[in-house]
Design a protein around this motif. Structure first.
Motif, PDB file in Angstrom:
ATOM      1  N   GLN A  95      -7.340  44.036  -4.703  1.00  7.13           N
ATOM      2  CA  GLN A  95      -8.395  43.321  -4.004  1.00  7.13           C
ATOM      3  C   GLN A  95      -7.862  42.043  -3.369  1.00  7.13           C
ATOM      4  O   GLN A  95      -8.198  41.710  -2.217  1.00  7.13           O
ATOM      5  N   TRP A  96      -7.013  41.344  -4.104  1.00  7.14           N
ATOM      6  CA  TRP A  96      -6.424  40.106  -3.573  1.00  7.14           C
ATOM      7  C   TRP A  96      -5.482  40.393  -2.406  1.00  7.14           C
ATOM      8  O   TRP A  96      -5.527  39.706  -1.373  1.00  7.14           O
ATOM      9  N   ALA A  97      -4.631  41.422  -2.560  1.00  8.95           N
ATOM     10  CA  ALA A  97      -3.663  41.734  -1.503  1.00  8.95           C
ATOM     11  C   ALA A  97      -4.356  42.151  -0.217  1.00  8.95           C
ATOM     12  O   ALA A  97      -3.842  41.911   0.892  1.00  8.95           O
ATOM     13  N   ALA A  98      -5.528  42.780  -0.358  1.00 12.98           N
ATOM     14  CA  ALA A  98      -6.251  43.226   0.839  1.00 12.98           C
ATOM     15  C   ALA A  98      -7.080  42.114   1.469  1.00 12.98           C
ATOM     16  O   ALA A  98      -7.591  42.268   2.588  1.00 12.98           O
ATOM     17  N   ASP A  99      -7.217  40.996   0.793  1.00 15.97           N
ATOM     18  CA  ASP A  99      -8.010  39.881   1.300  1.00 15.97           C
ATOM     19  C   ASP A  99      -7.272  39.211   2.449  1.00 15.97           C
ATOM     20  O   ASP A  99      -6.071  38.911   2.349  1.00 15.97           O
ATOM     21  N   SER A 100      -7.964  38.952   3.526  1.00 16.41           N
ATOM     22  CA  SER A 100      -7.334  38.325   4.697  1.00 16.41           C
ATOM     23  C   SER A 100      -6.844  36.917   4.392  1.00 16.41           C
ATOM     24  O   SER A 100      -6.011  36.368   5.134  1.00 16.41           O
ATOM     25  N   ARG A 101      -7.323  36.318   3.330  1.00 15.48           N
ATOM     26  CA  ARG A 101      -6.920  34.950   2.993  1.00 15.48           C
ATOM     27  C   ARG A 101      -5.660  34.905   2.126  1.00 15.48           C
ATOM     28  O   ARG A 101      -5.146  33.823   1.839  1.00 15.48           O
ATOM     29  N   SER A 102      -5.163  36.073   1.680  1.00 13.73           N
ATOM     30  CA  SER A 102      -3.927  36.072   0.893  1.00 13.73           C
ATOM     31  C   SER A 102      -2.726  35.906   1.819  1.00 13.73           C
ATOM     32  O   SER A 102      -2.816  36.137   3.024  1.00 13.73           O
ATOM     33  N   ALA A 103      -1.594  35.553   1.247  1.00 12.07           N
ATOM     34  CA  ALA A 103      -0.406  35.261   2.062  1.00 12.07           C
ATOM     35  C   ALA A 103       0.474  36.485   2.289  1.00 12.07           C
ATOM     36  O   ALA A 103       1.555  36.367   2.866  1.00 12.07           O
ATOM     37  N   ILE A 104       0.056  37.654   1.840  1.00 15.43           N
ATOM     38  CA  ILE A 104       0.881  38.853   2.001  1.00 15.43           C
ATOM     39  C   ILE A 104       0.085  39.964   2.671  1.00 15.43           C
ATOM     40  O   ILE A 104      -1.149  39.918   2.729  1.00 15.43           O
ATOM     41  N   ASP A 105       0.797  40.950   3.162  1.00 11.36           N
ATOM     42  CA  ASP A 105       0.188  42.129   3.761  1.00 11.36           C
ATOM     43  C   ASP A 105       0.647  43.334   2.955  1.00 11.36           C
ATOM     44  O   ASP A 105       1.773  43.820   3.112  1.00 11.36           O
ATOM     45  N   LEU A 106      -0.219  43.791   2.053  1.00  8.01           N
ATOM     46  CA  LEU A 106       0.159  44.879   1.151  1.00  8.01           C
ATOM     47  C   LEU A 106      -1.090  45.596   0.679  1.00  8.01           C
ATOM     48  O   LEU A 106      -2.128  44.977   0.448  1.00  8.01           O
ATOM     49  N   LEU A 131      -3.666  34.649  -8.573  1.00  4.95           N
ATOM     50  CA  LEU A 131      -3.712  35.241  -7.234  1.00  4.95           C
ATOM     51  C   LEU A 131      -4.498  34.282  -6.353  1.00  4.95           C
ATOM     52  O   LEU A 131      -5.732  34.232  -6.401  1.00  4.95           O
ATOM     53  N   ASP A 132      -3.754  33.497  -5.575  1.00  9.55           N
ATOM     54  CA  ASP A 132      -4.366  32.436  -4.776  1.00  9.55           C
ATOM     55  C   ASP A 132      -4.663  32.917  -3.360  1.00  9.55           C
ATOM     56  O   ASP A 132      -3.927  33.730  -2.781  1.00  9.55           O
ATOM     57  N   VAL A 133      -5.740  32.393  -2.799  1.00  9.17           N
ATOM     58  CA  VAL A 133      -6.075  32.632  -1.393  1.00  9.17           C
ATOM     59  C   VAL A 133      -6.095  31.294  -0.670  1.00  9.17           C
ATOM     60  O   VAL A 133      -6.321  30.244  -1.276  1.00  9.17           O
ATOM     61  N   ARG A 134      -5.833  31.359   0.624  1.00 11.36           N
ATOM     62  CA  ARG A 134      -5.819  30.142   1.439  1.00 11.36           C
ATOM     63  C   ARG A 134      -7.205  29.910   2.020  1.00 11.36           C
ATOM     64  O   ARG A 134      -7.760  30.790   2.677  1.00 11.36           O
ATOM     65  N   GLU A 135      -7.716  28.719   1.760  1.00 13.76           N
ATOM     66  CA  GLU A 135      -9.037  28.386   2.267  1.00 13.76           C
ATOM     67  C   GLU A 135      -8.964  27.109   3.096  1.00 13.76           C
ATOM     68  O   GLU A 135      -8.196  26.193   2.780  1.00 13.76           O
ATOM     69  N   GLU A 136      -9.769  27.081   4.134  1.00 13.11           N
ATOM     70  CA  GLU A 136      -9.823  25.900   4.999  1.00 13.11           C
ATOM     71  C   GLU A 136     -11.014  25.052   4.601  1.00 13.11           C
ATOM     72  O   GLU A 136     -12.139  25.554   4.488  1.00 13.11           O
ATOM     73  N   ILE A 137     -10.751  23.776   4.368  1.00 12.35           N
ATOM     74  CA  ILE A 137     -11.833  22.866   3.992  1.00 12.35           C
ATOM     75  C   ILE A 137     -11.855  21.671   4.933  1.00 12.35           C
ATOM     76  O   ILE A 137     -10.866  21.374   5.630  1.00 12.35           O
ATOM     77  N   SER A 138     -13.008  21.035   4.973  1.00 15.01           N
ATOM     78  CA  SER A 138     -13.156  19.823   5.795  1.00 15.01           C
ATOM     79  C   SER A 138     -12.805  18.603   4.970  1.00 15.01           C
ATOM     80  O   SER A 138     -13.138  18.514   3.787  1.00 15.01           O
ATOM     81  N   ASP A 139     -12.116  17.668   5.627  1.00 13.03           N
ATOM     82  CA  ASP A 139     -11.798  16.399   4.992  1.00 13.03           C
ATOM     83  C   ASP A 139     -12.039  15.304   6.011  1.00 13.03           C
ATOM     84  O   ASP A 139     -12.226  15.574   7.216  1.00 13.03           O
ATOM     85  N   TYR A 140     -12.035  14.072   5.576  1.00 10.06           N
ATOM     86  CA  TYR A 140     -12.388  12.967   6.470  1.00 10.06           C
ATOM     87  C   TYR A 140     -11.435  11.793   6.277  1.00 10.06           C
ATOM     88  O   TYR A 140     -10.896  11.605   5.183  1.00 10.06           O
ATOM     89  N   ARG A 141     -11.245  11.046   7.333  1.00  5.57           N
ATOM     90  CA  ARG A 141     -10.457   9.824   7.262  1.00  5.57           C
ATOM     91  C   ARG A 141     -10.943   8.862   8.356  1.00  5.57           C
ATOM     92  O   ARG A 141     -11.581   9.258   9.334  1.00  5.57           O
ATOM     93  N   PHE A 142     -10.637   7.588   8.164  1.00  8.30           N
ATOM     94  CA  PHE A 142     -11.003   6.573   9.153  1.00  8.30           C
ATOM     95  C   PHE A 142      -9.910   6.471  10.202  1.00  8.30           C
ATOM     96  O   PHE A 142      -8.718   6.376   9.886  1.00  8.30           O
ATOM     97  N   GLU A 143     -10.310   6.503  11.462  1.00  6.93           N
ATOM     98  CA  GLU A 143      -9.394   6.273  12.581  1.00  6.93           C
ATOM     99  C   GLU A 143     -10.098   5.376  13.596  1.00  6.93           C
ATOM    100  O   GLU A 143     -11.184   5.720  14.087  1.00  6.93           O
ATOM    101  N   ASN A 144      -9.493   4.261  13.873  1.00  6.72           N
ATOM    102  CA  ASN A 144     -10.055   3.315  14.851  1.00  6.72           C
ATOM    103  C   ASN A 144     -11.493   2.927  14.510  1.00  6.72           C
ATOM    104  O   ASN A 144     -12.369   2.821  15.376  1.00  6.72           O
ATOM    105  N   GLY A 145     -11.733   2.736  13.231  1.00 13.20           N
ATOM    106  CA  GLY A 145     -13.044   2.299  12.778  1.00 13.20           C
ATOM    107  C   GLY A 145     -14.078   3.397  12.703  1.00 13.20           C
ATOM    108  O   GLY A 145     -15.258   3.108  12.460  1.00 13.20           O
ATOM    109  N   LYS A 146     -13.672   4.643  12.936  1.00 16.84           N
ATOM    110  CA  LYS A 146     -14.631   5.745  12.891  1.00 16.84           C
ATOM    111  C   LYS A 146     -14.218   6.767  11.833  1.00 16.84           C
ATOM    112  O   LYS A 146     -13.044   6.929  11.531  1.00 16.84           O
ATOM    113  N   MET A 147     -15.222   7.475  11.301  1.00 16.08           N
ATOM    114  CA  MET A 147     -14.977   8.565  10.372  1.00 16.08           C
ATOM    115  C   MET A 147     -14.679   9.819  11.177  1.00 16.08           C
ATOM    116  O   MET A 147     -15.496  10.261  11.986  1.00 16.08           O
ATOM    117  N   VAL A 148     -13.489  10.389  10.951  1.00  9.22           N
ATOM    118  CA  VAL A 148     -13.051  11.562  11.716  1.00  9.22           C
ATOM    119  C   VAL A 148     -12.899  12.746  10.763  1.00  9.22           C
ATOM    120  O   VAL A 148     -12.276  12.635   9.701  1.00  9.22           O
TER     121      VAL A 148
END
Length: 353
Positions: A304-315, A193-210
């Protein structure tokens, strides 16, 4: 050489020709020979063994094979063979050979007679292989015949559970996937039962860490019995009906019928018994796994998973007493059949394997 560590003193009694066997050794005599070898590690001391070299053109009948005891093998206390090594240890296994022309039994090495009569040896081996298969099929059925009616009863118990499960899981899946239009199977097909989470990542753009944001699927729970939610789940009760129908005639066999049946009929019986056990064990195993879904712990995880706002379904889904309650754009109650509530399916196994 007499001083060789492999030299064996063979008595004159063993070297005497014992022309007293009018027919090949039967099962009783074969058992006696094997028991003697198992107890002593010796072939030449069995009272009926003739320790002489057979004539090159002799006919031979191989009654069975034998092995020396494990302890004798570990100590390398091999046995001599009257055909090729009459006074020295050489083999750890051999054949019980009956020579009809002389009416004697010799306990010889596994391939020794081939040096005297290659065609006779191969014909005797083919006969032994055929009889061994016949004996194995006969013993397989006779050793299990008393268990077969019990296996049929167990299969019927599994069938009753399967019939209830086929109806219940089909209704549950239809209410979720069709009536509520919730693609639940797509989300749980991997058993997590997977939930969607937002994480920070980084990459170089024009010589800067973005810094940038991206979403990943993170497992929240493991869901047992998830295969029961597959909309294309194959019904199990019809499979069991077919298996029991095909097996029933064999479960009604008697010892006399088995002993009197042709070899190929016994071979077919062995195949059918194995197929039946395999099918029932497979279906029972699948049901055992599927029924875990309605256990309170798994329904709690799913809800519990279905009621979590981070799940992909509404049930909204939960187990309340003996029912599964569903709500989304509509509300449904799917009763859990009595036959599926906290049950343990009986085991079916072949204890002789």
């Amino acid at each position: 050489m007499i001083d060789s560590p492999n030299f064996v003193e063979i008595s004159l009694a063993a070297r005497s020709i014992k022309s007293q066997f009018d027919s090949p050794p039967d099962e009783v005599l074969i058992r006696e020979i094997k028991d003697h070898i198992a107890a002593t590690g010796e072939t030449w001391t069995w009272w009926g063994h003739t320790h002489t070299n057979p004539a090159p053109g002799s006919n031979v009948y191989y009654a069975d094979t034998f092995d020396i005891p494990r302890q004798a093998r570990a100590a390398k206390l091999w046995i001599p063979c009257p055909c090729c090594s009459p006074n020295h240890r050489k083999f750890g296994s051999g054949v019980i050979a009956y020579f009809p022309d002389e009416k004697v039994i010799r306990l010889i090495g596994p391939k020794c007679f081939a040096t005297l009569n290659a065609a006779g040896h191969e014909e005797a081996m083919e006969g032994l292989r055929r009889r061994t298969k016949e004996r194995q099929s006969l013993n397989y059925i006779l050793n299990r015949i008393h268990k077969m009616p019990e296996w049929l009863e167990v299969a019927n118990e599994v069938f009753e559970a399967a019939r209830a499960a086929d109806i219940f899981f089909a209704v549950l899946s239809n209410r979720i996937e069709v009536s509520l239009d919730v693609p639940l199977w797509r989300q749980v097909r991997n058993g997590t039962l997977d939930v969607r989470e937002e994480i920070s990542d980084y990459r170089f753009e024009n010589g800067k860490m973005v810094e940038f944001k991206r979403k990943i699927a993170s497992p929240l729970f493991r869901l047992e019995g998830h295969t029961a939610l597959n909309p294309d789940r194959r019904p199990k009760a019809p499979q069991l009906v077919k298996a029991m129908k095909e097996f029933a005639p064999y479960a009604a066999m008697t010892d006399e019928a088995v002993r009197g049946a042709p070899h190929m009929q016994r071979v077919a019986a062995v195949k059918e018994v194995k197929n039946f056990l395999g099918k029932v064990q497979r279906i029972k195993g699948e049901l055992d796994e599927e029924l875990k879904l309605v256990r309170p712990i798994n329904m709690q995880r799913l809800g519990q998973w279905a009621a979590d706002s981070r799940s992909a379904i509404d049930l909204r889904i939960s187990r309340v007493s003996g029912s599964i309650e569903l709500s989304g754009r509509r509300e449904y109650v799917v009763p859990i059949p009595e036959a599926l509530r906290d049950i343990r399916l009986p085991d079916i196994r072949d204890d002789l394997q």
